[in-house]
Design a protein around this motif. Sequence first.
Motif, mmCIF file in Angstrom:
data_model
loop_
_atom_site.group_PDB
_atom_site.id
_atom_site.type_symbol
_atom_site.label_atom_id
_atom_site.label_comp_id
_atom_site.label_asym_id
_atom_site.label_seq_id
_atom_site.Cartn_x
_atom_site.Cartn_y
_atom_site.Cartn_z
ATOM 1 N N ALA A 77 0.830 -1.202 0.000
ATOM 2 C CA ALA A 77 0.000 0.000 0.000
ATOM 3 C C ALA A 77 0.860 1.246 0.000
ATOM 4 N N GLY A 78 2.002 1.190 0.679
ATOM 5 C CA GLY A 78 2.917 2.329 0.698
ATOM 6 C C GLY A 78 3.472 2.652 -0.669
ATOM 7 N N VAL A 79 3.733 1.639 -1.481
ATOM 8 C CA VAL A 79 4.211 1.866 -2.849
ATOM 9 C C VAL A 79 3.161 2.630 -3.651
ATOM 10 N N GLU A 80 1.906 2.205 -3.529
ATOM 11 C CA GLU A 80 0.832 2.900 -4.255
ATOM 12 C C GLU A 80 0.656 4.327 -3.746
ATOM 13 N N ALA A 81 0.690 4.497 -2.426
ATOM 14 C CA ALA A 81 0.519 5.836 -1.860
ATOM 15 C C ALA A 81 1.647 6.762 -2.292
ATOM 16 N N LEU A 82 2.873 6.254 -2.324
ATOM 17 C CA LEU A 82 4.004 7.078 -2.759
ATOM 18 C C LEU A 82 3.851 7.537 -4.202
ATOM 19 N N ALA A 83 3.280 6.681 -5.050
ATOM 20 C CA ALA A 83 3.071 7.075 -6.443
ATOM 21 C C ALA A 83 2.115 8.262 -6.522
ATOM 22 N N TYR A 84 1.063 8.238 -5.724
ATOM 23 C CA TYR A 84 0.155 9.392 -5.666
ATOM 24 C C TYR A 84 0.873 10.614 -5.110
#
Length: 263
Positions: free
Chosen positions: A18-25
């Motif tokens: 989830a952190g990977v996805e959040a960082l992309a945002y």
Amino acid sequence: MDRLRDRQQFAISLCRSAGVEALAYFRNRGSLAVDQKGAQDWVSEADRNVELLIRRRLAEAWPNDGVYGEEHDPKPGTSGFDWVIDPIDGTTNFVNGIPSWTIVLAGVAEGRTEVGVIHDPNVGETYAALRGGGAYLNDAKMQVASGKSLSDGTVAVGYSNRVEATNVIPVIANLIDQGAMYHRNASGALSIAYVAAGRLLGYMEEHMNAWDCLAGQLLVEEAGGRVEVQDATAMIRDGGRVVVGTPDVFDTLVDIADRAWNA
């Protein structure tokens, strides 16, 4: 314990994904859709979509577990085990480009938090605890600070639009009178994790939602700190006051909270 450990390892992996996805945002905030829920209370498409990712993975792995999150409707379960999600704790920081926000996931059974994970993708730190199994920062066992008075360290203080903002003033005044430094980073979960890691002496907030605090409270307990005893199921339903701290300062923090918030 093995079943809980499986859930903990799953939660660690899930929070990191989830952190990977959040960082992309976070890195593409210019195109981020953001709504205001209230004063200093924001929600973005990142919050909603990261929570959906977490919910989807939980449903695949543990379909009978309940799921409660900040941004979507609750899903009662039948297993007796519930997950509590904050997809991005510190959204105000997130939308303003401040790298101080976290992914938070707690696992609750029979009114007790059994699993807690707080992942900070900005610096690659994962705080994880299993009841009775200790608390760890990445692979290193955590221990709260020891032998420090309030005049030797820092206490974080939080507040939100659920309470009168001015209610925090006597708390800060009392901390200053005790010689303490005070801190606010707009992510209560991260601040509580810092207590578990020995970076802060304590954290205080008049009212927190369960998804902001349950994981961190377990981290502090398992790292040798003290927390106010609460029923996790009641916290999911109503939220409540949060005071955590090292054994050296906890009673003083509770006294300050009692005087400030008329508990």
